[in-house]
Design a protein around this motif. Structure first.
Motif, PDB file in Angstrom:
ATOM      1  N   PRO A 238       0.837  -1.202   0.000  1.00 16.70           N
ATOM      2  CA  PRO A 238       0.000   0.000   0.000  1.00 16.70           C
ATOM      3  C   PRO A 238       0.876   1.258   0.000  1.00 16.70           C
ATOM      4  O   PRO A 238       1.803   1.388   0.804  1.00 16.70           O
ATOM      5  CB  PRO A 238      -0.801  -0.138   1.299  1.00 16.70           C
ATOM      6  CG  PRO A 238      -0.880  -1.607   1.519  1.00 16.70           C
ATOM      7  CD  PRO A 238       0.445  -2.144   1.060  1.00 16.70           C
ATOM      8  N   GLY A 239       0.589   2.140  -0.936  1.00 18.57           N
ATOM      9  CA  GLY A 239       1.394   3.346  -1.096  1.00 18.57           C
ATOM     10  C   GLY A 239       2.403   3.259  -2.226  1.00 18.57           C
ATOM     11  O   GLY A 239       2.951   4.278  -2.648  1.00 18.57           O
ATOM     12  N   SER A 240       2.663   2.034  -2.721  1.00 14.69           N
ATOM     13  CA  SER A 240       3.560   1.891  -3.870  1.00 14.69           C
ATOM     14  C   SER A 240       2.959   2.566  -5.091  1.00 14.69           C
ATOM     15  O   SER A 240       1.734   2.664  -5.239  1.00 14.69           O
ATOM     16  CB  SER A 240       3.799   0.412  -4.185  1.00 14.69           C
ATOM     17  OG  SER A 240       4.544  -0.214  -3.167  1.00 14.69           O
ATOM     18  N   ARG A 241       3.833   2.992  -5.968  1.00 15.27           N
ATOM     19  CA  ARG A 241       3.395   3.726  -7.164  1.00 15.27           C
ATOM     20  C   ARG A 241       3.648   2.900  -8.418  1.00 15.27           C
ATOM     21  O   ARG A 241       4.699   2.274  -8.566  1.00 15.27           O
ATOM     22  CB  ARG A 241       4.127   5.061  -7.249  1.00 15.27           C
ATOM     23  CG  ARG A 241       3.833   5.865  -8.495  1.00 15.27           C
ATOM     24  CD  ARG A 241       4.094   7.331  -8.271  1.00 15.27           C
ATOM     25  NE  ARG A 241       3.089   7.902  -7.385  1.00 15.27           N
ATOM     26  CZ  ARG A 241       3.094   9.166  -6.977  1.00 15.27           C
ATOM     27  NH1 ARG A 241       4.055   9.978  -7.361  1.00 15.27           N
ATOM     28  NH2 ARG A 241       2.150   9.617  -6.178  1.00 15.27           N
ATOM     29  N   LEU A 242       2.663   2.911  -9.326  1.00 19.44           N
ATOM     30  CA  LEU A 242       2.770   2.267 -10.634  1.00 19.44           C
ATOM     31  C   LEU A 242       2.714   3.350 -11.696  1.00 19.44           C
ATOM     32  O   LEU A 242       1.791   4.172 -11.701  1.00 19.44           O
ATOM     33  CB  LEU A 242       1.625   1.267 -10.824  1.00 19.44           C
ATOM     34  CG  LEU A 242       1.555   0.525 -12.160  1.00 19.44           C
ATOM     35  CD1 LEU A 242       2.826  -0.274 -12.426  1.00 19.44           C
ATOM     36  CD2 LEU A 242       0.326  -0.392 -12.181  1.00 19.44           C
ATOM     37  N   CYS A 243       3.716   3.372 -12.583  1.00 19.28           N
ATOM     38  CA  CYS A 243       3.850   4.430 -13.588  1.00 19.28           C
ATOM     39  C   CYS A 243       3.961   3.802 -14.967  1.00 19.28           C
ATOM     40  O   CYS A 243       4.896   3.037 -15.235  1.00 19.28           O
ATOM     41  CB  CYS A 243       5.090   5.273 -13.318  1.00 19.28           C
ATOM     42  SG  CYS A 243       5.215   5.948 -11.650  1.00 19.28           S
ATOM     43  N   PRO A 276      -1.925  12.745 -23.999  1.00 21.87           N
ATOM     44  CA  PRO A 276      -1.871  11.975 -22.753  1.00 21.87           C
ATOM     45  C   PRO A 276      -0.928  10.788 -22.913  1.00 21.87           C
ATOM     46  O   PRO A 276      -1.158   9.910 -23.756  1.00 21.87           O
ATOM     47  CB  PRO A 276      -3.319  11.535 -22.547  1.00 21.87           C
ATOM     48  CG  PRO A 276      -4.129  12.558 -23.279  1.00 21.87           C
ATOM     49  CD  PRO A 276      -3.308  12.916 -24.489  1.00 21.87           C
ATOM     50  N   ARG A 277       0.129  10.739 -22.120  1.00 22.93           N
ATOM     51  CA  ARG A 277       1.202   9.783 -22.389  1.00 22.93           C
ATOM     52  C   ARG A 277       1.630   8.992 -21.153  1.00 22.93           C
ATOM     53  O   ARG A 277       2.203   7.917 -21.268  1.00 22.93           O
ATOM     54  CB  ARG A 277       2.409  10.536 -22.955  1.00 22.93           C
ATOM     55  CG  ARG A 277       3.534   9.672 -23.403  1.00 22.93           C
ATOM     56  CD  ARG A 277       3.161   8.805 -24.578  1.00 22.93           C
ATOM     57  NE  ARG A 277       2.976   9.575 -25.792  1.00 22.93           N
ATOM     58  CZ  ARG A 277       2.742   9.050 -26.989  1.00 22.93           C
ATOM     59  NH1 ARG A 277       2.638   7.738 -27.111  1.00 22.93           N
ATOM     60  NH2 ARG A 277       2.583   9.814 -28.047  1.00 22.93           N
ATOM     61  N   VAL A 278       1.365   9.505 -19.951  1.00 24.42           N
ATOM     62  CA  VAL A 278       1.769   8.833 -18.719  1.00 24.42           C
ATOM     63  C   VAL A 278       0.546   8.668 -17.832  1.00 24.42           C
ATOM     64  O   VAL A 278      -0.227   9.606 -17.646  1.00 24.42           O
ATOM     65  CB  VAL A 278       2.859   9.637 -17.976  1.00 24.42           C
ATOM     66  CG1 VAL A 278       3.149   9.011 -16.616  1.00 24.42           C
ATOM     67  CG2 VAL A 278       4.131   9.722 -18.811  1.00 24.42           C
ATOM     68  N   VAL A 279       0.372   7.442 -17.307  1.00 21.28           N
ATOM     69  CA  VAL A 279      -0.682   7.176 -16.323  1.00 21.28           C
ATOM     70  C   VAL A 279       0.000   6.612 -15.084  1.00 21.28           C
ATOM     71  O   VAL A 279       0.809   5.687 -15.172  1.00 21.28           O
ATOM     72  CB  VAL A 279      -1.725   6.185 -16.852  1.00 21.28           C
ATOM     73  CG1 VAL A 279      -2.817   5.971 -15.812  1.00 21.28           C
ATOM     74  CG2 VAL A 279      -2.332   6.683 -18.160  1.00 21.28           C
ATOM     75  N   LEU A 280      -0.340   7.173 -13.929  1.00 22.74           N
ATOM     76  CA  LEU A 280       0.299   6.708 -12.695  1.00 22.74           C
ATOM     77  C   LEU A 280      -0.688   6.787 -11.538  1.00 22.74           C
ATOM     78  O   LEU A 280      -1.683   7.514 -11.586  1.00 22.74           O
ATOM     79  CB  LEU A 280       1.545   7.539 -12.401  1.00 22.74           C
ATOM     80  CG  LEU A 280       1.390   9.059 -12.383  1.00 22.74           C
ATOM     81  CD1 LEU A 280       1.076   9.543 -10.982  1.00 22.74           C
ATOM     82  CD2 LEU A 280       2.645   9.729 -12.898  1.00 22.74           C
ATOM     83  N   GLY A 281      -0.392   6.004 -10.518  1.00 21.02           N
ATOM     84  CA  GLY A 281      -1.245   6.009  -9.338  1.00 21.02           C
ATOM     85  C   GLY A 281      -0.605   5.232  -8.211  1.00 21.02           C
ATOM     86  O   GLY A 281       0.402   4.541  -8.396  1.00 21.02           O
ATOM     87  N   ASP A 282      -1.194   5.344  -7.007  1.00 21.59           N
ATOM     88  CA  ASP A 282      -0.692   4.674  -5.806  1.00 21.59           C
ATOM     89  C   ASP A 282      -1.623   3.529  -5.436  1.00 21.59           C
ATOM     90  O   ASP A 282      -2.849   3.634  -5.566  1.00 21.59           O
ATOM     91  CB  ASP A 282      -0.626   5.653  -4.635  1.00 21.59           C
ATOM     92  CG  ASP A 282       0.330   6.812  -4.898  1.00 21.59           C
ATOM     93  OD1 ASP A 282       1.253   6.624  -5.703  1.00 21.59           O
ATOM     94  OD2 ASP A 282       0.129   7.893  -4.311  1.00 21.59           O
ATOM     95  N   LEU A 283      -1.034   2.445  -4.947  1.00 20.16           N
ATOM     96  CA  LEU A 283      -1.828   1.296  -4.532  1.00 20.16           C
ATOM     97  C   LEU A 283      -2.490   1.603  -3.198  1.00 20.16           C
ATOM     98  O   LEU A 283      -1.828   1.905  -2.215  1.00 20.16           O
ATOM     99  CB  LEU A 283      -0.939   0.047  -4.410  1.00 20.16           C
ATOM    100  CG  LEU A 283      -1.668  -1.245  -4.080  1.00 20.16           C
ATOM    101  CD1 LEU A 283      -2.673  -1.605  -5.175  1.00 20.16           C
ATOM    102  CD2 LEU A 283      -0.681  -2.384  -3.876  1.00 20.16           C
TER     103      LEU A 283
END
Length: 287
Positions: A238-243, A276-283
């Protein structure tokens, strides 16, 4: 006009737009033969040996057949560094520089003190090596299915002095036991994202030379995003980022995939052209 520049430009002008032919001619003379842009603009000449003339003729022949100049010269620039490239790896692109620079900026401003970063589908190693050198406190690993790509990536890391752990792994499979610990703080990936049916229509420089395994993302271009979201969230906390880097028109679909498996604080970032080229978020959710 410099005679060697004119020779290259004239040979390439039938295969490339004028502006691109000029840029390629300058790059060849600067990279392979040591002529500066000032030399070229001032019309300064240099004497070519017989071996150099043969080399130039071979370069022009390959370029005329639309082989990427990066493969012809054996190198590509990425984030201020020069990487070795060959037909077994995707040519690094400016869009991927934007993804890499964003991670560096974000990590320097508010990131983990000792982040563990995994680059999925590393190719030439350009993302992983750049992150390792710009974030020296980070522990950086990278995976790819291609032995040829990994050999090139390891060569680049050695030459540039980067500490990256490279491993062979099929991204479409679940992570191996050796990757279960430690959990990663950041996963970054520029996966294959071109729909299979679009590949025949690509420019010949891409279609005929760059590795299809680094291009083909399945029927809708989203196979690798689905696999990473489904399988690789198990090595995040939890809190890790996926880019992700994404293709044109894919950002919303990738965002929905990430949301469906528990990622929040989702963002879509544009490239310099506004695409739009980058999608990212936190678990958010517990594994």
């Amino acid at each position: 006009m410099n005679a060697s520049f004119k020779y290259i430009f004239d040979k390439l002008s039938t295969a490339y737009p004028e502006r691109e032919a000029r840029a390629i001619a300058r790059l060849v003379l600067e990279t392979r033969f040591g002529l500066t842009q000032v030399d070229i603009c001032m019309g300064r000449e240099r004497t070519f040996s017989l071996e150099e003339r043969r080399d130039l003729e071979n370069i022009v022949k390959r370029l005329s057949q639309k082989e990427p100049v990066q493969y012809v010269l054996g190198q590509a620039d990425f984030c201020g560094r020069t990487f070795s490239v060959a037909p077994g790896v995707l040519v690094p692109r400016p869009e991927t520089e934007e993804l890499t620079k964003w991670i560096i900026r974000d990590e320097k401003e508010s990131g983990f003190s000792l982040p563990c970063i995994l680059d999925i589908g590393t190719g030439s190693g350009c993302i992983a090596i750049t992150l390792s050198q710009e974030l020296p406190q980070a522990q950086v690993s990278a995976i790819d299915i291609s032995p040829q790509a990994l050999a090139i990536a390891r060569e680049n890391a050695k030459r540039l002095g980067a500490a990256v752990d490279f491993r062979q792994q099929d991204v479409l499979d679940s992570p191996s036991k050796g990757q279960d610990s430690p959990l990663w703080d950041i996963i970054v990936s520029n996966p294959p994202y071109i729909p299979s049916g679009d590949i025949p229509g690509l420019d010949a420089s891409v279609r005929d030379y760059e590795p299809h395994m680094a291009l083909d993302g399945g029927a809708d271009g989203l196979d690798f995003y689905r696999a990473i979201c489904a399988h690789w969230r198990s090595v995040l906390h939890p809190g890790s980022r996926l880019c992700f880097e994404v293709g044109i028109g894919q950002a919303d679909d990738v965002l929905r995939l990430m949301r469906s498996v528990g990622f929040g604080d989702l963002e879509i970032l544009p490239d310099p052209a506004g695409i739009p080229r980058v999608v990212l978020g936190d678990l958010y959710q517990e594994i």
